[in-house]
Design a protein around this motif. Structure first.
Motif, mmCIF file in Angstrom:
data_model
loop_
_atom_site.group_PDB
_atom_site.id
_atom_site.type_symbol
_atom_site.label_atom_id
_atom_site.label_comp_id
_atom_site.label_asym_id
_atom_site.label_seq_id
_atom_site.Cartn_x
_atom_site.Cartn_y
_atom_site.Cartn_z
ATOM 1 N N GLY A 122 13.264 6.718 -9.426
ATOM 2 C CA GLY A 122 13.181 5.131 -9.957
ATOM 3 C C GLY A 122 13.740 5.191 -11.416
ATOM 4 N N GLU A 181 11.657 0.045 -11.768
ATOM 5 C CA GLU A 181 11.363 -0.034 -10.163
ATOM 6 C C GLU A 181 11.119 1.430 -9.734
ATOM 7 O OE1 GLU A 181 14.348 -1.797 -6.844
ATOM 8 O OE2 GLU A 181 13.548 -3.245 -8.630
ATOM 9 N N TYR A 182 10.267 1.541 -8.878
ATOM 10 C CA TYR A 182 10.214 2.797 -8.282
ATOM 11 C C TYR A 182 9.651 2.811 -6.817
ATOM 12 C CZ TYR A 182 5.518 2.635 -10.739
ATOM 13 O OH TYR A 182 4.479 2.404 -11.226
ATOM 14 N N THR A 183 9.824 3.991 -6.142
ATOM 15 C CA THR A 183 9.046 4.023 -4.848
ATOM 16 C C THR A 183 7.936 4.804 -4.972
ATOM 17 O OG1 THR A 183 11.096 3.594 -3.798
ATOM 18 C CG2 THR A 183 9.546 4.669 -2.320
ATOM 19 N N VAL A 241 4.472 6.471 -2.082
ATOM 20 C CA VAL A 241 4.068 6.615 -0.682
ATOM 21 C C VAL A 241 2.638 6.813 -0.622
ATOM 22 C CG1 VAL A 241 4.632 7.961 1.309
ATOM 23 C CG2 VAL A 241 6.304 7.591 -0.234
ATOM 24 N N PRO A 248 5.565 3.469 2.770
ATOM 25 C CA PRO A 248 6.186 3.144 1.178
ATOM 26 C C PRO A 248 5.996 1.985 0.663
ATOM 27 C CG PRO A 248 7.827 2.969 3.146
ATOM 28 C CD PRO A 248 6.618 3.388 3.787
ATOM 29 N N LEU A 249 5.997 1.855 -0.574
ATOM 30 C CA LEU A 249 5.863 0.823 -1.491
ATOM 31 C C LEU A 249 7.027 0.646 -2.440
ATOM 32 C CD1 LEU A 249 2.590 2.487 -1.697
ATOM 33 C CD2 LEU A 249 2.178 -0.176 -1.649
ATOM 34 N N LEU A 250 7.419 -0.472 -2.587
ATOM 35 C CA LEU A 250 8.229 -0.643 -3.708
ATOM 36 C C LEU A 250 7.401 -1.189 -4.937
ATOM 37 C CD1 LEU A 250 11.189 -0.493 -4.805
ATOM 38 C CD2 LEU A 250 11.637 -2.757 -4.002
ATOM 39 N N ARG A 274 7.407 -2.709 -8.761
ATOM 40 C CA ARG A 274 8.320 -3.175 -9.927
ATOM 41 C C ARG A 274 7.359 -3.689 -11.116
ATOM 42 N NH1 ARG A 274 9.885 -6.841 -5.649
ATOM 43 N NH2 ARG A 274 11.885 -6.027 -4.854
ATOM 44 N N ALA A 329 6.051 -4.252 0.261
ATOM 45 C CA ALA A 329 5.867 -3.000 1.393
ATOM 46 C C ALA A 329 6.034 -3.950 2.607
ATOM 47 C CB ALA A 329 4.558 -2.458 1.121
#
Length: 157
Positions: A59, A76-78, A80, A85-87, A89, A125
């Motif tokens: 990210g 913004e990053y991912t 787990v 998974p989740l994004l 912000r 997600a």
């Protein structure tokens, strides 16, 4: 103030989780058409509390630096979690005196009361287990600690 507005509920801030994000050295893109742009790579990290997840590398925080040194945060990053998974912000502001901002830029530890660093925190997600997180507003109180950004995320109830 009218009585109508007096009847609105007062927001409450409830601690939800703590986040530690490991960051790499910023890449300075110079003054673009939007302003002075810097991109900080996200190398990993951890979310602990009501949400338990591992932050993956890859990210970034696309910062926009105002002439007075105030930094607009746009990360913004991912992550787990066990359910998937989740994004994530985050958007916010980091501001302080020239001296404090210079110390932070050098990676020094600075008392978080010496500067203003607040963000919003959004979750996106697919897993149904995360539906409550996606229907809630979150704000975070943050601090920069060398190569880490740490923040406590609060649910607005």
């Amino acid at each position: 103030m009218s009585d109508f507005f007096a009847e609105l509920p007062q927001p409450r801030f409830e601690p939800a989780f703590d986040v530690t994000v490991h960051v790499g050295p910023p890449r300075d893109h110079g003054v673009t058409s939007a302003g002075h742009r810097r991109v900080v790579p996200i190398l990993g990290g951890r979310i602990a509390g009501d949400l338990e997840a591992e932050i993956l590398p890859g990210g970034s925080d696309r910062q926009l630096i105002a002439p007075d040194g105030t930094i607009g945060i746009d990360a913004e990053y991912t992550a787990v979690a066990a359910a998937g998974p989740l994004l994530i912000r985050t958007r916010g502001v980091r501001a302080g005196s020239d001296e404090v901002l210079a110390r932070l830029s050098r990676g020094e530890t600075v008392d978080p009361d010496a500067y203003y660093f607040r963000t919003t925190f959004e979750v996106e997600a697919a897993a149904p287990e995360f539906s409550g997180l996606q229907r809630t507003l979150f704000v975070a109180v943050c601090r920069r600690d060398g190569s880490e950004v740490r923040y406590r995320v609060h649910r607005i109830a």
